[in-house]
Design a protein around this motif. Structure first.
Motif, PDB file in Angstrom:
ATOM      1  N   GLY A  99      -2.684   0.373   1.596  1.00 33.10           N
ATOM      2  CA  GLY A  99      -3.748  -0.612   1.444  1.00 33.10           C
ATOM      3  C   GLY A  99      -4.989  -0.273   2.234  1.00 33.10           C
ATOM      4  O   GLY A  99      -5.869  -1.124   2.411  1.00 33.10           O
ATOM      5  N   MET A 104      -7.864   0.937  -1.395  1.00 36.42           N
ATOM      6  CA  MET A 104      -8.340  -0.398  -1.776  1.00 36.42           C
ATOM      7  C   MET A 104      -9.549  -0.286  -2.698  1.00 36.42           C
ATOM      8  O   MET A 104      -9.673  -1.029  -3.686  1.00 36.42           O
ATOM      9  N   ASN A 109      -5.472  -3.368  -4.513  1.00 41.82           N
ATOM     10  CA  ASN A 109      -5.187  -4.804  -4.639  1.00 41.82           C
ATOM     11  C   ASN A 109      -4.536  -5.128  -5.984  1.00 41.82           C
ATOM     12  O   ASN A 109      -3.679  -6.013  -6.081  1.00 41.82           O
ATOM     13  N   ASP A 110      -4.926  -4.396  -7.020  1.00 43.99           N
ATOM     14  CA  ASP A 110      -4.292  -4.602  -8.324  1.00 43.99           C
ATOM     15  C   ASP A 110      -2.834  -4.155  -8.292  1.00 43.99           C
ATOM     16  O   ASP A 110      -1.971  -4.762  -8.943  1.00 43.99           O
ATOM     17  N   LYS A 112      -0.927  -4.308  -5.678  1.00 40.04           N
ATOM     18  CA  LYS A 112      -0.194  -5.353  -4.958  1.00 40.04           C
ATOM     19  C   LYS A 112       0.259  -6.448  -5.928  1.00 40.04           C
ATOM     20  O   LYS A 112       1.387  -6.951  -5.837  1.00 40.04           O
ATOM     21  N   THR A 113      -0.615  -6.802  -6.848  1.00 42.30           N
ATOM     22  CA  THR A 113      -0.269  -7.821  -7.839  1.00 42.30           C
ATOM     23  C   THR A 113       0.931  -7.385  -8.677  1.00 42.30           C
ATOM     24  O   THR A 113       1.826  -8.184  -8.972  1.00 42.30           O
ATOM     25  N   GLU A 116       4.070  -7.749  -6.567  1.00 46.66           N
ATOM     26  CA  GLU A 116       4.446  -9.162  -6.437  1.00 46.66           C
ATOM     27  C   GLU A 116       5.074  -9.683  -7.727  1.00 46.66           C
ATOM     28  O   GLU A 116       6.044 -10.455  -7.700  1.00 46.66           O
ATOM     29  N   GLU A 135       3.289  -3.271   2.352  1.00 46.15           N
ATOM     30  CA  GLU A 135       1.977  -2.627   2.446  1.00 46.15           C
ATOM     31  C   GLU A 135       1.912  -1.851   3.752  1.00 46.15           C
ATOM     32  O   GLU A 135       2.314  -2.351   4.798  1.00 46.15           O
ATOM     33  N   GLU A 160      -2.434  -0.268 -12.818  1.00 49.57           N
ATOM     34  CA  GLU A 160      -1.468  -1.362 -12.930  1.00 49.57           C
ATOM     35  C   GLU A 160      -0.370  -1.001 -13.931  1.00 49.57           C
ATOM     36  O   GLU A 160       0.821  -1.215 -13.679  1.00 49.57           O
TER      37      GLU A 160
END
Length: 324
Positions: A99, A104, A109-110, A112-113, A116, A135, A160
């Motif tokens: 991260g 970044m 950040n995408d 990370k989605t 999750e 992370e 992604e």
């Protein structure tokens, strides 16, 4: 730095190193003297983490402490300080998502989605025990950002969609291919390179170049200034008597460089004067020395370096029949 605690509720299972790990333990302990065995605590903790399913339980840390005869608290301190050690259970495939700023900026950040959605919160293990994630800070693959490390492998140039595909394949037991997830080799430019495309750069034909273009003329070295005849002596007959030249076949010439003080350039200059044999140098008269030193601008060097004495000694070891 955030406070780190190991998972006491999950730490009740007994631990022992795998038999195949014993050789690695011996290797790392062998790097340190008997009274410094505790220096091996970090590599042994790393091996324990691998043998314990990717994380360090409290029994695993105690096993390391017992091997190195360390107080348990000292081992706990090391394990809780370094974030490379995980202190709670992880999945069979543990994802470390970078991260840091370069990743970044490229879409971490995408990613990370995706983690999750596919796995759940950080350090949560999926119900099938296959996946978990966290992370982390920079993993040193910024040129291929964004990226993740899964167990010991890097997966780079992720989107992604490509990360979701990798996670789904791991969960379903399908093979995956580490490395860049785009159509490029390692860290080459996207779309292929548009520089250094001349094939001659790589086929060896450019090796004949000995100097770079447009460089200024180099200043003459001190050695060259000493060895080269000066302009005021070249082309004229200096004082003294020029030694008699000798005509010999190239294969019959002596190696004048055996005389300490005569280098390749000096030998070439002496050859131009017809001096090819050590016996010629050994027979030089004082007048010959004066002439040579004047011609080559050596001024006292022949006597100082004892060329004649060296030549006599060297010539005395062979019967070449030459005379000065």
């Amino acid at each position: 730095m955030a406070r780190r605690r190991f998972d006491m509720e999950a730490s009740g299972e007994p631990f022992s190193f795998l038999p195949q790990t014993e050789e690695k333990i011996s290797f790392w302990r062998g790097k340190y003297p008997d009274d410094r065995q505790q220096s091996a605590v970090i590599p042994l903790l790393w091996l324990a983490q691998k043998d314990n399913g990717g994380w360090l339980s409290e029994p695993a840390m105690r096993a390391v402490a017992d091997r190195l005869e360390m107080p348990y608290i000292r081992v706990y301190e090391v394990a809780t300080f370094y974030t490379m050690f995980r202190l709670q259970p992880v999945g069979r495939y543990h994802v470390q998502l970078c991260g840091t700023t370069p990743c970044m900026l490229r879409g971490a950040n995408d990613l990370k989605t995706v983690c999750e959605d596919r796995i759940g919160p950080k350090f949560q293990v999926t119900d099938d025990g296959k996946l978990s994630w966290e992370e982390v800070e920079c993993l040193g693959a910024c040129v291929n950002a964004p990226m993740v490390q899964i167990n010991d492998d890097y997966f780079e140039d992720l989107t992604e969609a490509s990360l979701a595909l990798v996670l789904d394949r791991l969960r379903n037991g399908a093979p995956v291919e580490p490395g860049p997830q785009l159509d490029r080799q390692r860290s080459e430019p996207l779309g292929g390179t548009d520089v250094l495309t001349d094939g001659a750069l790589f086929d060896g034909s450019k090796n004949a170049i000995t100097t770079l273009p447009n460089l200024p003329e180099p200043e003459p070295s001190i050695a060259a200034m000493v060895s080269e005849p000066s302009e005021d002596t070249q082309g004229r007959d200096p004082e003294g008597q020029k030694p008699e030249p000798l005509e010999v076949k190239p294969e019959d010439a002596d190696d004048l460089k055996e005389i300490k003080g005569i280098g390749p350039k000096n030998e070439e200059q002496l050859h131009a004067l017809g001096i090819f044999k050590l016996s010629q140098v050994a027979a030089w008269s004082p007048e010959n020395v004066t002439w040579i030193e004047g011609y080559l601008s050596f001024q006292g060097r022949i006597e100082r370096e004892n060329w004649i004495g060296q030549a006599k000694s060297l010539a005395g070891t062979r019967d070449d029949g030459a005379s000065g």
